[in-house]
Design a protein around this motif. Structure first.
Motif, PDB file in Angstrom:
ATOM      1  N   ARG A  78      11.844  -6.963 -56.728  1.00  9.66           N
ATOM      2  CA  ARG A  78      11.534  -7.802 -55.566  1.00  9.66           C
ATOM      3  C   ARG A  78      10.815  -6.965 -54.518  1.00  9.66           C
ATOM      4  O   ARG A  78      11.261  -5.869 -54.183  1.00  9.66           O
ATOM      5  N   PHE A  79       9.730  -7.505 -53.981  1.00  9.94           N
ATOM      6  CA  PHE A  79       9.056  -6.877 -52.851  1.00  9.94           C
ATOM      7  C   PHE A  79       9.610  -7.431 -51.549  1.00  9.94           C
ATOM      8  O   PHE A  79       9.960  -8.619 -51.476  1.00  9.94           O
ATOM      9  N   SER A  80       9.649  -6.590 -50.522  1.00 12.50           N
ATOM     10  CA  SER A  80       9.970  -7.064 -49.183  1.00 12.50           C
ATOM     11  C   SER A  80       8.819  -7.957 -48.707  1.00 12.50           C
ATOM     12  O   SER A  80       7.755  -7.995 -49.326  1.00 12.50           O
ATOM     13  N   HIS A  81       9.030  -8.666 -47.609  1.00 17.02           N
ATOM     14  CA  HIS A  81       8.048  -9.647 -47.143  1.00 17.02           C
ATOM     15  C   HIS A  81       6.666  -9.057 -46.904  1.00 17.02           C
ATOM     16  O   HIS A  81       5.661  -9.731 -47.088  1.00 17.02           O
ATOM     17  N   ASP A  82       6.593  -7.799 -46.500  1.00 20.95           N
ATOM     18  CA  ASP A  82       5.308  -7.171 -46.206  1.00 20.95           C
ATOM     19  C   ASP A  82       4.870  -6.200 -47.302  1.00 20.95           C
ATOM     20  O   ASP A  82       3.844  -5.540 -47.187  1.00 20.95           O
ATOM     21  N   GLY A  83       5.634  -6.115 -48.377  1.00 20.03           N
ATOM     22  CA  GLY A  83       5.274  -5.261 -49.499  1.00 20.03           C
ATOM     23  C   GLY A  83       5.538  -3.786 -49.298  1.00 20.03           C
ATOM     24  O   GLY A  83       5.141  -2.967 -50.120  1.00 20.03           O
ATOM     25  N   GLN A  84       6.250  -3.414 -48.232  1.00 21.43           N
ATOM     26  CA  GLN A  84       6.510  -1.996 -47.992  1.00 21.43           C
ATOM     27  C   GLN A  84       7.639  -1.440 -48.847  1.00 21.43           C
ATOM     28  O   GLN A  84       7.680  -0.243 -49.106  1.00 21.43           O
ATOM     29  N   ILE A  85       8.560  -2.308 -49.261  1.00 22.06           N
ATOM     30  CA  ILE A  85       9.695  -1.855 -50.084  1.00 22.06           C
ATOM     31  C   ILE A  85       9.739  -2.671 -51.373  1.00 22.06           C
ATOM     32  O   ILE A  85       9.594  -3.892 -51.353  1.00 22.06           O
ATOM     33  N   LEU A  86       9.944  -1.971 -52.468  1.00 23.28           N
ATOM     34  CA  LEU A  86      10.165  -2.611 -53.758  1.00 23.28           C
ATOM     35  C   LEU A  86      11.589  -2.310 -54.185  1.00 23.28           C
ATOM     36  O   LEU A  86      11.971  -1.147 -54.309  1.00 23.28           O
ATOM     37  N   ALA A  87      12.387  -3.364 -54.374  1.00 22.77           N
ATOM     38  CA  ALA A  87      13.750  -3.208 -54.882  1.00 22.77           C
ATOM     39  C   ALA A  87      13.699  -3.363 -56.398  1.00 22.77           C
ATOM     40  O   ALA A  87      13.049  -4.277 -56.919  1.00 22.77           O
ATOM     41  N   MET A  88      14.389  -2.461 -57.109  1.00 20.37           N
ATOM     42  CA  MET A  88      14.399  -2.445 -58.574  1.00 20.37           C
ATOM     43  C   MET A  88      15.844  -2.364 -59.034  1.00 20.37           C
ATOM     44  O   MET A  88      16.603  -1.546 -58.520  1.00 20.37           O
ATOM     45  N   PRO A 128      13.908 -13.428 -45.336  1.00 19.47           N
ATOM     46  CA  PRO A 128      12.497 -13.710 -45.051  1.00 19.47           C
ATOM     47  C   PRO A 128      11.742 -12.602 -44.304  1.00 19.47           C
ATOM     48  O   PRO A 128      10.583 -12.357 -44.596  1.00 19.47           O
ATOM     49  N   GLN A 129      12.359 -11.926 -43.357  1.00 22.07           N
ATOM     50  CA  GLN A 129      11.700 -10.831 -42.654  1.00 22.07           C
ATOM     51  C   GLN A 129      12.171  -9.456 -43.145  1.00 22.07           C
ATOM     52  O   GLN A 129      11.903  -8.438 -42.511  1.00 22.07           O
TER      53      GLN A 129
END
Length: 154
Positions: A78-88, A128-129
């Motif tokens: 999953r990417f955070s809303h702004d794409g700065q963090i990717l959860a794996m 969402p944010q």
């Protein structure tokens, strides 16, 4: 052209013509097990636990980073809303969750720790944010964590 990405078959379809315009596969030959994309990046998880990150803007599909922090199948991305963090995450190991800071391509080393009571992660997603990360585990619990990376945003 408007395109629709099919994550189950690793293909992009042109909505107007209803035709496949691109078929995608990991350039390292691994078998895909999960996918996530946003407006800038595509992340592809493999059965081996490797997660490859690609630029959506680069048509050459050269891998930006291969993350090898999961030891078993990458079940969810999953990417955070702004794409700065990717959860794996992986369901097959206790505390099998890692966070990647996408701009620097580094895995957060300070969380989760060995004392974080995640259990086997079955699902997860950002609010969402992206101020919170919800994690569902094998015990039937939904754990809610504050993502301090976004605390200063208003």
């Amino acid at each position: 052209h408007h395109q629709l990405k099919c994550f189950l078959c690793n293909r992009s379809f042109d909505i107007n013509t209803r035709r496949c315009v691109e078929r995608f596969s990991n350039n390292d030959g691994t078998i895909s097990s999960s996918l996530a994309c946003n407006h800038r990046f595509l992340a592809v998880g493999a059965e081996s636990g490797v997660v490859n990150v690609y630029s959506e803007l680069d048509k050459s599909r050269d891998c930006l980073r291969s993350v090898m922090n999961l030891r078993t199948k990458a079940d969810a991305l999953r990417f955070s809303h702004d794409g700065q963090i990717l959860a794996m995450s992986t369901q097959r190991e206790k505390n099998g969750l890692r966070l990647l800071h996408v701009p620097t391509q580094t895995v957060f080393s300070n969380w989760p720790t060995s004392k974080t009571p995640l259990g086997a992660v079955w699902s997860m997603d950002f609010s969402p944010q992206s101020r919170f990360l919800a994690v569902g585990n094998d015990k039937g619990k939904c754990l809610l964590y504050r993502v301090s990376h976004y605390e200063s945003d208003e």
